[in-house]
Design a protein around this motif. Structure first.
Motif, PDB file in Angstrom:
ATOM      1  N   UNK A  44      35.532 -60.077  15.691  1.00 51.29           N
ATOM      2  CA  UNK A  44      36.590 -60.789  16.408  1.00 51.29           C
ATOM      3  C   UNK A  44      37.048 -61.976  15.560  1.00 51.29           C
ATOM      4  N   UNK A  45      37.806 -61.662  14.530  1.00 50.15           N
ATOM      5  CA  UNK A  45      38.165 -62.661  13.526  1.00 50.15           C
ATOM      6  C   UNK A  45      39.088 -63.740  14.073  1.00 50.15           C
ATOM      7  N   UNK A  46      40.079 -63.369  14.884  1.00 51.22           N
ATOM      8  CA  UNK A  46      41.013 -64.371  15.403  1.00 51.22           C
ATOM      9  C   UNK A  46      40.296 -65.377  16.297  1.00 51.22           C
ATOM     10  N   UNK A  47      39.376 -64.865  17.147  1.00 60.10           N
ATOM     11  CA  UNK A  47      38.605 -65.753  18.004  1.00 60.10           C
ATOM     12  C   UNK A  47      37.693 -66.648  17.179  1.00 60.10           C
ATOM     13  N   UNK A  48      37.150 -66.076  16.105  1.00 57.57           N
ATOM     14  CA  UNK A  48      36.282 -66.853  15.212  1.00 57.57           C
ATOM     15  C   UNK A  48      37.067 -67.972  14.546  1.00 57.57           C
ATOM     16  N   UNK A  49      38.309 -67.665  14.132  1.00 53.48           N
ATOM     17  CA  UNK A  49      39.136 -68.680  13.501  1.00 53.48           C
ATOM     18  C   UNK A  49      39.445 -69.817  14.485  1.00 53.48           C
ATOM     19  N   UNK A  50      39.671 -69.456  15.736  1.00 54.49           N
ATOM     20  CA  UNK A  50      39.937 -70.476  16.759  1.00 54.49           C
ATOM     21  C   UNK A  50      38.742 -71.414  16.913  1.00 54.49           C
ATOM     22  N   UNK A  51      37.531 -70.872  16.906  1.00 56.52           N
ATOM     23  CA  UNK A  51      36.327 -71.697  17.035  1.00 56.52           C
ATOM     24  C   UNK A  51      36.139 -72.570  15.782  1.00 56.52           C
ATOM     25  N   UNK A  52      36.429 -72.023  14.609  1.00 55.76           N
ATOM     26  CA  UNK A  52      36.311 -72.793  13.373  1.00 55.76           C
ATOM     27  C   UNK A  52      37.306 -73.950  13.373  1.00 55.76           C
ATOM     28  N   UNK A  53      38.500 -73.697  13.904  1.00 59.21           N
ATOM     29  CA  UNK A  53      39.494 -74.764  13.998  1.00 59.21           C
ATOM     30  C   UNK A  53      39.058 -75.836  14.991  1.00 59.21           C
ATOM     31  N   UNK A  54      38.358 -75.397  16.042  1.00 60.72           N
ATOM     32  CA  UNK A  54      37.841 -76.356  17.020  1.00 60.72           C
ATOM     33  C   UNK A  54      36.822 -77.275  16.357  1.00 60.72           C
ATOM     34  N   UNK A  55      35.964 -76.701  15.532  1.00 60.11           N
ATOM     35  CA  UNK A  55      34.987 -77.509  14.811  1.00 60.11           C
ATOM     36  C   UNK A  55      35.685 -78.470  13.860  1.00 60.11           C
ATOM     37  N   UNK A  56      36.790 -78.006  13.283  1.00 66.26           N
ATOM     38  CA  UNK A  56      37.532 -78.840  12.337  1.00 66.26           C
ATOM     39  C   UNK A  56      38.205 -80.019  13.034  1.00 66.26           C
ATOM     40  N   UNK A  57      38.398 -79.891  14.357  1.00 65.28           N
ATOM     41  CA  UNK A  57      39.043 -80.967  15.098  1.00 65.28           C
ATOM     42  C   UNK A  57      38.107 -82.077  15.513  1.00 65.28           C
ATOM     43  N   UNK A  58      36.821 -81.903  15.275  1.00 65.60           N
ATOM     44  CA  UNK A  58      35.855 -82.946  15.619  1.00 65.60           C
ATOM     45  C   UNK A  58      36.040 -84.127  14.672  1.00 65.60           C
ATOM     46  N   UNK A  59      35.994 -85.313  15.203  1.00 68.34           N
ATOM     47  CA  UNK A  59      36.203 -86.491  14.381  1.00 68.34           C
ATOM     48  C   UNK A  59      34.955 -86.931  13.643  1.00 68.34           C
ATOM     49  N   UNK A  60      35.165 -87.740  12.595  1.00 65.94           N
ATOM     50  CA  UNK A  60      34.056 -88.335  11.868  1.00 65.94           C
ATOM     51  C   UNK A  60      33.170 -87.355  11.146  1.00 65.94           C
ATOM     52  N   UNK A  61      33.732 -86.275  10.628  1.00 67.12           N
ATOM     53  CA  UNK A  61      32.910 -85.244   9.966  1.00 67.12           C
ATOM     54  C   UNK A  61      32.351 -85.756   8.644  1.00 67.12           C
ATOM     55  N   UNK A  62      31.117 -85.364   8.368  1.00 66.99           N
ATOM     56  CA  UNK A  62      30.515 -85.680   7.073  1.00 66.99           C
ATOM     57  C   UNK A  62      31.021 -84.676   6.039  1.00 66.99           C
ATOM     58  N   UNK A  63      30.913 -84.963   4.734  1.00 69.75           N
ATOM     59  CA  UNK A  63      31.315 -83.996   3.702  1.00 69.75           C
ATOM     60  C   UNK A  63      30.605 -82.650   3.854  1.00 69.75           C
ATOM     61  N   UNK A  64      29.312 -82.715   4.234  1.00 66.50           N
ATOM     62  CA  UNK A  64      28.560 -81.469   4.398  1.00 66.50           C
ATOM     63  C   UNK A  64      29.125 -80.662   5.563  1.00 66.50           C
ATOM     64  N   UNK A  65      29.448 -81.331   6.674  1.00 64.97           N
ATOM     65  CA  UNK A  65      30.018 -80.644   7.833  1.00 64.97           C
ATOM     66  C   UNK A  65      31.381 -80.041   7.476  1.00 64.97           C
ATOM     67  N   UNK A  66      32.205 -80.808   6.765  1.00 71.04           N
ATOM     68  CA  UNK A  66      33.530 -80.314   6.390  1.00 71.04           C
ATOM     69  C   UNK A  66      33.421 -79.088   5.483  1.00 71.04           C
ATOM     70  N   UNK A  67      32.446 -79.106   4.590  1.00 74.73           N
ATOM     71  CA  UNK A  67      32.244 -77.980   3.684  1.00 74.73           C
ATOM     72  C   UNK A  67      31.902 -76.714   4.471  1.00 74.73           C
ATOM     73  N   UNK A  68      30.988 -76.824   5.446  1.00 74.90           N
ATOM     74  CA  UNK A  68      30.618 -75.672   6.254  1.00 74.90           C
ATOM     75  C   UNK A  68      31.796 -75.169   7.086  1.00 74.90           C
ATOM     76  N   UNK A  69      32.560 -76.113   7.631  1.00 72.73           N
ATOM     77  CA  UNK A  69      33.722 -75.734   8.434  1.00 72.73           C
ATOM     78  C   UNK A  69      34.744 -74.984   7.572  1.00 72.73           C
ATOM     79  N   UNK A  70      34.990 -75.481   6.363  1.00 72.66           N
ATOM     80  CA  UNK A  70      35.972 -74.841   5.479  1.00 72.66           C
ATOM     81  C   UNK A  70      35.516 -73.447   5.059  1.00 72.66           C
ATOM     82  N   UNK A  71      34.237 -73.294   4.861  1.00 75.22           N
ATOM     83  CA  UNK A  71      33.706 -71.949   4.554  1.00 75.22           C
ATOM     84  C   UNK A  71      34.041 -70.990   5.705  1.00 75.22           C
ATOM     85  N   UNK A  72      33.740 -71.407   6.917  1.00 76.85           N
ATOM     86  CA  UNK A  72      33.976 -70.542   8.066  1.00 76.85           C
ATOM     87  C   UNK A  72      35.464 -70.316   8.305  1.00 76.85           C
ATOM     88  N   UNK A  73      36.273 -71.347   8.146  1.00 76.27           N
ATOM     89  CA  UNK A  73      37.728 -71.196   8.307  1.00 76.27           C
ATOM     90  C   UNK A  73      38.268 -70.164   7.317  1.00 76.27           C
TER      91      UNK A  73
END
Length: 400
Positions: A44-73
């Motif tokens: 379910x790739x489209x749903x997965x992308x929506x969840x990855x975008x939700x994670x990307x919307x969290x504020x105050x992300x660390x570089x490590x968190x942003x890296x993981x989010x970008x991988x998933x996006x």
């Protein structure tokens, strides 16, 4: 563009790493990423992308968190067919400074493909160059580069790239890729580089002696500037040997040229093959074909009966021209051994009007006698701008 998505799928698979191997992330980031991972595994790739975008919307992300989010996006966007989102995520990954050298090289290729799908060929070309600078020389990247160059209409760049690939292969002792030679021939054709196109065609018939490549090479040779009509029969001989003598007029012309050269036995072989193939003896000119056959049969019988006398006359001559002429006609008569002997004797006697033409005939005789090494040595080094150099190369290619 019908370019396989397998490259991107494989590249993105490495981006979707398991969270057990990742650095600790905050729950409000980890939760949507875990959900995205599970959805991606479930297809379910489209749903997965929506969840990855939700994670990307969290504020105050660390570089490590942003890296993981970008991988998933990147992984989810690619699987969902959203090349724009995939490109954005992969560019962020490239700018993160956290990818290994190997990952950078592969991600650059993935970016090039994504931008090609977005019809942004300029950026796709930039990422092809980046991938190559990072050491990526994959076959799929080369295929993408060729596609982009062809669509750009920059045939100068195509020729340069293809020529470099061909040269590198030859210097390494490898056979160049057929596609590189085809790209080179096409690019030279489009840039009106006749000499370059001829060289590319020469290499195609040498490395990939297919009927169509022979047809292209032999078709352009008589149009070469300075080509001498005295080699028209040789062109026909090569067409016959490569399966490219098919038209009725070709059989007629070759038979007549062979008769003019005094090679009646060769003319008879050509006419007989024409009749056997149905190219002669049928249609509105069937009677004309029959008259030609009758003439050829008569000349061949006369020459056979008078051969001993002609041989004695040629042997007694002060120069070797008659021996060379008699010898080259024995090739078409099917007696390669005698042909080589007579031509060699003629060359040794000297005073040959066209020494290189005699060597060309000798090389043909040696090829017919299955003496490949001797033929290559004989044909190598012929000089001239009248077509003899190309003919020598083609006979050598025919003997490979």
């Amino acid at each position: 563009m019908h370019f396989s998505k397998r490259v991107i799928a494989l590249a993105m698979f490495s981006l979707a790493t398991s969270f057990s191997q990742a650095q600790a992330v905050r729950p409000d980031v980890a939760k949507p990423l875990k959900e995205a991972s599970d959805l991606l595994k479930a297809g379910k790739a489209k749903e997965a992308l929506s969840k990855a975008n939700a994670a990307n919307g969290v504020g105050g992300k660390t570089p490590a968190e942003q890296f993981m989010i970008d991988r998933m996006r990147a992984a989810a966007a690619q699987r969902a067919g959203d090349n724009g989102a995939a490109a954005d995520a992969m560019e962020d990954l490239m700018n993160s400074g956290k990818l290994s050298a190997a990952e950078q090289a592969q991600t650059a290729e993935s970016l090039a493909y994504a931008y090609s799908q977005l019809r942004n060929n300029a950026k796709a070309t930039q990422w092809v160059s980046k991938a190559q600078s990072l050491g990526n020389n994959s076959a799929t990247l080369k295929q993408l580069q060729a596609y982009l160059q062809a669509n750009s209409g920059d045939y100068g760049a195509i020729a340069k790239d293809a020529a470099a690939a061909v040269s590198a292969a030859e210097q390494a002792g490898r056979r160049p890729e057929e596609n590189d030679l085809l790209r080179l021939a096409d690019a030279y054709s489009r840039t009106n580089n006749g000499a370059g196109q001829a060289q590319a065609l020469d290499k195609l018939v040498t490395y990939y002696p297919k009927k169509d490549y022979w047809a292209a090479a032999l078709g352009r040779l008589p149009r070469k500037s300075g080509f001498s009509d005295r080699f028209s029969l040789d062109v026909m001989r090569l067409k016959l040997a490569t399966g490219n003598l098919e038209a009725t007029n070709d059989f007629m012309e070759m038979a007549q040229l062979a008769l003019q050269a005094g090679c009646s036995a060769e003319a008879k072989q050509v006419v007989d093959k024409g009749f056997a193939a149905g190219a002669l003896g049928t249609g509105a000119d069937a009677e004309r074909h029959k008259r030609l056959k009758a003439l050829v049969d008569k000349r061949e019988a006369e020459d056979k009966a008078g051969f001993t006398a002609k041989l004695a006359e040629a042997t007694a001559a002060k120069d070797g021209n008659a021996l060379v002429q008699l010898g080259q006609c024995r090739i078409g008569a099917g007696d390669a051994a005698q042909a080589e002997t007579l031509i060699s004797q003629g060359i040794a006697k000297g005073q040959i009007k066209r020494p290189d033409d005699a060597k060309l005939a000798l090389g043909r005789a040696q090829l017919a006698a299955k003496q490949k090494a001797k033929a290559q040595q004989t044909l190598r080094g012929l000089q001239g701008t009248d077509g003899i150099v190309e003919l020598a190369r083609y006979y050598q290619a025919l003997g490979n």
